[in-house]
Write an enzyme that holds these catalytic residues in place. Structure first.
Site, mmCIF file in Angstrom:
data_model
loop_
_atom_site.group_PDB
_atom_site.id
_atom_site.type_symbol
_atom_site.label_atom_id
_atom_site.label_comp_id
_atom_site.label_asym_id
_atom_site.label_seq_id
_atom_site.Cartn_x
_atom_site.Cartn_y
_atom_site.Cartn_z
ATOM 1 N N GLY A 113 0.823 -1.208 0.000
ATOM 2 C CA GLY A 113 0.000 0.000 0.000
ATOM 3 C C GLY A 113 0.860 1.262 0.000
ATOM 4 O O GLY A 113 0.548 2.236 -0.697
ATOM 5 N N SER A 114 1.940 1.256 0.763
ATOM 6 C CA SER A 114 2.804 2.439 0.837
ATOM 7 C C SER A 114 3.363 2.796 -0.544
ATOM 8 O O SER A 114 3.413 3.967 -0.922
ATOM 9 C CB SER A 114 3.986 2.165 1.772
ATOM 10 N N TYR A 142 -3.194 8.271 7.801
ATOM 11 C CA TYR A 142 -2.143 7.249 7.757
ATOM 12 C C TYR A 142 -2.076 6.730 6.332
ATOM 13 O O TYR A 142 -3.088 6.250 5.797
ATOM 14 C CB TYR A 142 -2.448 6.092 8.722
ATOM 15 N N ASP A 245 -7.255 7.120 -0.628
ATOM 16 C CA ASP A 245 -6.453 5.979 -0.206
ATOM 17 C C ASP A 245 -7.431 4.935 0.324
ATOM 18 O O ASP A 245 -7.915 5.015 1.442
ATOM 19 C CB ASP A 245 -5.451 6.413 0.870
ATOM 20 N N GLU A 246 -7.722 3.953 -0.538
ATOM 21 C CA GLU A 246 -8.699 2.907 -0.181
ATOM 22 C C GLU A 246 -7.990 1.605 0.189
ATOM 23 O O GLU A 246 -8.534 0.516 0.005
ATOM 24 C CB GLU A 246 -9.686 2.695 -1.330
ATOM 25 N N VAL A 247 -6.756 1.736 0.690
ATOM 26 C CA VAL A 247 -6.008 0.530 1.075
ATOM 27 C C VAL A 247 -6.808 -0.262 2.113
ATOM 28 O O VAL A 247 -6.866 -1.490 2.061
ATOM 29 C CB VAL A 247 -4.601 0.913 1.576
ATOM 30 N N THR A 302 11.265 -4.310 -9.438
ATOM 31 C CA THR A 302 11.616 -5.679 -9.855
ATOM 32 C C THR A 302 10.472 -6.670 -9.602
ATOM 33 O O THR A 302 10.131 -7.469 -10.447
ATOM 34 C CB THR A 302 12.889 -6.144 -9.112
HETATM 35 C C1 LIG Z 1 -4.918 3.668 4.639
HETATM 36 C C2 LIG Z 1 -3.604 2.994 4.445
HETATM 37 N N1 LIG Z 1 -2.799 3.380 3.447
HETATM 38 C C3 LIG Z 1 -1.618 2.791 3.216
HETATM 39 C C4 LIG Z 1 -1.175 1.764 4.017
HETATM 40 C C5 LIG Z 1 0.156 1.125 3.762
HETATM 41 O O1 LIG Z 1 0.019 -0.156 3.274
HETATM 42 P P1 LIG Z 1 1.239 -1.205 3.399
HETATM 43 O O2 LIG Z 1 1.426 -1.475 4.851
HETATM 44 O O3 LIG Z 1 0.771 -2.380 2.596
HETATM 45 O O4 LIG Z 1 2.432 -0.550 2.793
HETATM 46 C C6 LIG Z 1 -1.979 1.319 5.059
HETATM 47 C C7 LIG Z 1 -1.524 0.212 5.942
HETATM 48 O O5 LIG Z 1 -1.979 0.021 7.040
HETATM 49 C C8 LIG Z 1 -3.218 1.946 5.295
HETATM 50 O O6 LIG Z 1 -4.020 1.562 6.293
#
Ligand SMILES: Cc1ncc(COP(=O)(O)O)c(C=O)c1O
Length: 434
Positions: A113-114, A142, A245-247, A302
């Protein structure tokens, strides 16, 4: 499977770790198996996992169809250069864009996600070359822990990493429960602050505004519906890109495929991760077809388009649709929320209960009138529940740290929810009775 390790092996590994809970002050669990909403530790103890292992096992842990698809892919082709395309890459690109809201019909993949947040930041910079100002983000946002994504959210200032953080301007998120304003007045206040930030505080026009449609780590907050529409409006007025950000909120957690649908607002870029891989690492960005994509070399990692994860993602999407799991999420979310609302009058610690879907936050307070945050109590409730076989989430790194989270797999059963509620009831009573 027979254990091929000793307690000494585990202790040696723990002593060597640079990060992870074991390296910190927390007693850690060694989890050896997951299935559905259940998890087992190395001593064979069973838990109901209300965190979906960091909100990722939306379909349940080690979902057989997903695991099979990943294994089958790994046997054929586990890795290839990013100069080439794989079949699961192309199939998942077509399948995911089919589910996407509005004109979000282009897609890029990565593993975390980051890094997907950084992909969205790069796309915003490429598409807004004249916007030299900071990114806009919400106060308790976050967005991850790579250097750039970390800079958008916690930790804020005076951290060793902030020398390299990107330029970010924070604006307040609606939080009517704490401000004491009505929902409407809170929206007016926050949108006013957003306008003020753009007009007077930004060093130049911001390329993009990033927000979690439901803020997870930062107090598990859903916002009044009008806020989403107003934010879209402000961004459009200034040509600022809106990034959701819909992670956490994506892949069905709100009861809709994407929270964007839930709130009826389409962003220009939508970041996804966690649940989409069905338990395998998979993340990425859905982008408006109106936007320019990357040039070769702009975003090739990669392992970014890992065929095994892409095949897992394809299987996960098939299972989500075939088993009607969005509906299950809505129904189980309502069942759990109704149970919490019924228990709330018995518990002075429960200040607020928030949703939607299986994205439930319970804000704990020491006093219903002053709403003093009960952060130590939330941490204690988490510890005690774990001792009774229920893994709860807490909000730790942003916000006030006083929110318990119940965000289990969509396959959780009503009997398991009853058990979770029962444990929570006991745990809160024992803390309140001290
Ligand atoms: C809203 C949100 N964005 C981004 C991330 C980052 O994802 P990742 O830990 O897979 O890098 C998170 C992880 O908790 C998150 O909750």
């Amino acid at each position: 499977m027979p254990a091929d390790y000793t307690a000494e092996d585990l202790a040696a590994g723990r002593a060597a770790l640079l990060s992870g809970w074991s390296a910190g002050t927390e007693p850690s669990l060694v989890i050896t198996r997951t299935s559905g909403a259940l998890a087992w530790d190395a001593d064979g103890r069973e838990y109901i996992d209300c965190t979906s292992m960091a909100w990722s096992n939306n379909l349940g842990g080690s979902r057989p169809e997903v695991v099979e698809a990943a294994f089958a892919q790994a046997r054929e082709l586990s890795h290839l250069r990013s100069n080439f395309d794989s079949v699961p890459l192309l199939r998942l690109a077509a399948a995911m864009t089919r589910t996407a809201p509005g004109d979000l019909k282009r897609i890029g993949f990565t593993l975390h996600g980051s890094l997907a947040v950084e992909m969205a930041m790069k796309l915003a910079l490429l598409n807004r070359p004249a916007s030299t100002g900071p990114f806009l983000a919400l106060t308790d946002a976050y967005h991850g822990r790579s250097l750039a994504s970390m800079g958008l959210g916690w930790p804020h200032t005076n951290h060793a990493f902030d020398r390299v953080f990107p330029a970010v301007l924070r604006v307040p998120q609606p939080y009517a429960y704490r401000s004491g304003r009505s929902a409407d007045a809170e929206v007016d206040y926050c949108v006013g602050e957003l306008r003020d930030a753009i007009a007077r505080r930004a060093s130049g026009l911001p390329p993009a505004f990033l927000m979690e449609p439901v803020q997870g780590n930062g107090s598990q907050l859903d916002f009044p519906e009008r806020y989403y529409r107003e934010v879209r409006q402000v961004c459009d007025e200034h040509g600022i890109l809106l990034i959701f950000d819909e992670v956490q909120t994506g892949f069905g957690r709100t009861g809709r495929m994407w929270a964007a649908e839930h709130y009826g607002v389409t962003p220009d870029l939508l970041v996804f991760g966690k649940g989409v891989g069905g338990g395998f690492p998979l993340a990425g960005v859905l982008a408006s077809s109106a936007m320019d994509g990357f040039q070769p070399g702009d975003d090739a990692l990669t392992f970014g388009e890992f065929p095994v994860s892409l095949a897992a993602g394809l299987a996960a999407l098939e299972v989500l649709e075939r088993d009607n799991l969005l509906q299950a999420c809505t129904e189980m979310g309502k069942y759990a929320t109704d149970g919490l609302l019924a228990m709330a009058p018995r518990h002075p610690l429960i200040g607020d209960i928030r949703g939607p879907g299986l994205l439930i936050g319970i804000e704990l307070v020491r006093d219903q009138r002053t709403r003093e945050p009960a952060a130590a109590e939330a941490a204690e409730a988490e510890r005690r529940a774990r001792d009774l076989g229920v893994i709860l989430g807490t909000t730790r790194y942003a916000g006030l740290g006083n929110v318990l989270k119940i965000k289990p797999p969509f396959t959780i059963t009503t009997a398991q929810i009853d058990r979770v509620l029962d444990v929570l009831d006991q745990v809160l009573s024992s803390i309140e009775d001290r």
